[in-house]
Scaffold this motif. Structure first.
Motif, mmCIF file in Angstrom:
data_model
loop_
_atom_site.group_PDB
_atom_site.id
_atom_site.type_symbol
_atom_site.label_atom_id
_atom_site.label_comp_id
_atom_site.label_asym_id
_atom_site.label_seq_id
_atom_site.Cartn_x
_atom_site.Cartn_y
_atom_site.Cartn_z
ATOM 1 N N LEU A 1 1.752 75.889 6.643
ATOM 2 C CA LEU A 1 0.910 74.800 6.130
ATOM 3 C C LEU A 1 0.771 74.883 4.611
ATOM 4 O O LEU A 1 0.743 73.855 3.928
ATOM 5 N N ASN A 2 0.694 76.086 4.090
ATOM 6 C CA ASN A 2 0.585 76.268 2.647
ATOM 7 C C ASN A 2 1.839 75.757 1.938
ATOM 8 O O ASN A 2 1.755 75.126 0.884
ATOM 9 N N VAL A 3 2.992 76.009 2.503
ATOM 10 C CA VAL A 3 4.243 75.527 1.909
ATOM 11 C C VAL A 3 4.278 74.000 1.921
ATOM 12 O O VAL A 3 4.615 73.361 0.916
ATOM 13 N N VAL A 4 3.913 73.413 3.045
ATOM 14 C CA VAL A 4 3.915 71.948 3.144
ATOM 15 C C VAL A 4 2.913 71.353 2.156
ATOM 16 O O VAL A 4 3.211 70.376 1.452
ATOM 17 N N THR A 5 1.735 71.945 2.074
ATOM 18 C CA THR A 5 0.731 71.470 1.120
ATOM 19 C C THR A 5 1.240 71.607 -0.310
ATOM 20 O O THR A 5 1.041 70.718 -1.141
ATOM 21 N N GLY A 6 1.899 72.701 -0.605
ATOM 22 C CA GLY A 6 2.456 72.914 -1.943
ATOM 23 C C GLY A 6 3.463 71.844 -2.318
ATOM 24 O O GLY A 6 3.506 71.397 -3.467
ATOM 25 N N ILE A 7 4.260 71.428 -1.363
ATOM 26 C CA ILE A 7 5.240 70.372 -1.631
ATOM 27 C C ILE A 7 4.527 69.075 -1.997
ATOM 28 O O ILE A 7 4.875 68.406 -2.976
ATOM 29 N N PHE A 8 3.506 68.717 -1.227
ATOM 30 C CA PHE A 8 2.771 67.487 -1.518
ATOM 31 C C PHE A 8 2.036 67.569 -2.854
ATOM 32 O O PHE A 8 2.024 66.611 -3.628
ATOM 33 N N VAL A 9 1.430 68.699 -3.129
ATOM 34 C CA VAL A 9 0.705 68.858 -4.396
ATOM 35 C C VAL A 9 1.674 68.788 -5.569
ATOM 36 O O VAL A 9 1.388 68.156 -6.592
ATOM 37 N N ASN A 10 2.824 69.404 -5.433
ATOM 38 C CA ASN A 10 3.825 69.365 -6.497
ATOM 39 C C ASN A 10 4.265 67.927 -6.771
ATOM 40 O O ASN A 10 4.384 67.517 -7.932
ATOM 41 N N ASP A 11 4.499 67.163 -5.723
ATOM 42 C CA ASP A 11 4.873 65.756 -5.908
ATOM 43 C C ASP A 11 3.758 64.973 -6.588
ATOM 44 O O ASP A 11 4.013 64.132 -7.457
ATOM 45 N N ALA A 12 2.521 65.246 -6.202
ATOM 46 C CA ALA A 12 1.390 64.544 -6.816
ATOM 47 C C ALA A 12 1.266 64.891 -8.295
ATOM 48 O O ALA A 12 0.993 64.020 -9.130
ATOM 49 N N VAL A 13 1.474 66.143 -8.637
ATOM 50 C CA VAL A 13 1.395 66.562 -10.040
ATOM 51 C C VAL A 13 2.509 65.903 -10.851
ATOM 52 O O VAL A 13 2.290 65.452 -11.980
ATOM 53 N N GLU A 14 3.698 65.822 -10.283
ATOM 54 C CA GLU A 14 4.803 65.164 -10.985
ATOM 55 C C GLU A 14 4.502 63.685 -11.219
ATOM 56 O O GLU A 14 4.795 63.152 -12.293
ATOM 57 N N MET A 15 3.919 63.031 -10.231
ATOM 58 C CA MET A 15 3.569 61.618 -10.398
ATOM 59 C C MET A 15 2.494 61.452 -11.469
ATOM 60 O O MET A 15 2.548 60.520 -12.275
ATOM 61 N N ALA A 16 1.525 62.349 -11.485
ATOM 62 C CA ALA A 16 0.473 62.274 -12.503
ATOM 63 C C ALA A 16 1.064 62.490 -13.891
ATOM 64 O O ALA A 16 0.657 61.833 -14.855
ATOM 65 N N GLN A 17 2.014 63.390 -14.003
ATOM 66 C CA GLN A 17 2.661 63.635 -15.293
ATOM 67 C C GLN A 17 3.430 62.399 -15.742
ATOM 68 O O GLN A 17 3.400 62.041 -16.921
ATOM 69 N N MET A 18 4.097 61.735 -14.807
ATOM 70 C CA MET A 18 4.820 60.515 -15.160
ATOM 71 C C MET A 18 3.839 59.443 -15.627
ATOM 72 O O MET A 18 4.109 58.727 -16.594
ATOM 73 N N ASP A 19 2.687 59.336 -14.949
ATOM 74 C CA ASP A 19 1.672 58.370 -15.368
ATOM 75 C C ASP A 19 1.173 58.689 -16.773
ATOM 76 O O ASP A 19 0.986 57.798 -17.595
ATOM 77 N N ARG A 20 0.954 59.961 -17.045
ATOM 78 C CA ARG A 20 0.479 60.377 -18.366
ATOM 79 C C ARG A 20 1.519 60.032 -19.433
ATOM 80 O O ARG A 20 1.176 59.560 -20.518
#
Length: 106
Positions: free
Chosen positions: A36-55
Motif C-alpha cells: 500500500l505504501n508503494v501504491v500511495t507513493g506512486i500517486f503522491v509522486n504523480d500529484a507532486v509532478e502535477m503541482a510542479q507543472m502548475d507552478r
C-alpha cells in the motif's frame, strides 16, 4: 483458492506454535502495508509532478505579464522621447502632458 492455501499455511503454523502463527500474520500485514505504501507513493509522486507543472505554468504566466508591462513602459518612454536621444527631458514630458492630457496622472 489462494486464500485457502494461505489459511492452510496458517494452520500449520498454529500446530507448530502459536507464536509462529502470529509472526506469519504479522509478516503478511507488514507486506500488505508495504505494498500500500508503494501504491500511495506512486500517486503522491504523480500529484507532486502535477503541482510542479502548475507552478511552472503560473510562473511563466507571471513572467509574460511582467514582460508585457515592461514592453508597455518601454513604448511609453519611446513615445515621450520625441528627439530619440534616449533621454526624456522635462520639456518632452510637459509637451506630452499638454498634447495628451494627464491620463493616469489625473
Amino acid at each position: 483458492n489462494k486464500w485457502c492455501r494461505l489459511w492452510d499455511a496458517e494452520k500449520v503454523f498454529i500446530d507448530v506454535g502459536p507464536q509462529y502463527a502470529i509472526l506469519f500474520l504479522l509478516y503478511i500485514a507488514i507486506m500488505f502495508l508495504a505494498l500500500l505504501n508503494v501504491v500511495t507513493g506512486i500517486f503522491v509522486n504523480d500529484a507532486v509532478e502535477m503541482a510542479q507543472m502548475d507552478r511552472d505554468i503560473v510562473m511563466r504566466f507571471e513572467e509574460d505579464k511582467r514582460q508585457q508591462y515592461v514592453d508597455g513602459l518601454r513604448d511609453f518612454f519611446k513615445e515621450l522621447d520625441v528627439n530619440g536621444n534616449g533621454i526624456v527631458t522635462f520639456e518632452e514630458f510637459k509637451a506630452h502632458l499638454v498634447q495628451n492630457g494627464p491620463g493616469i496622472f489625473s
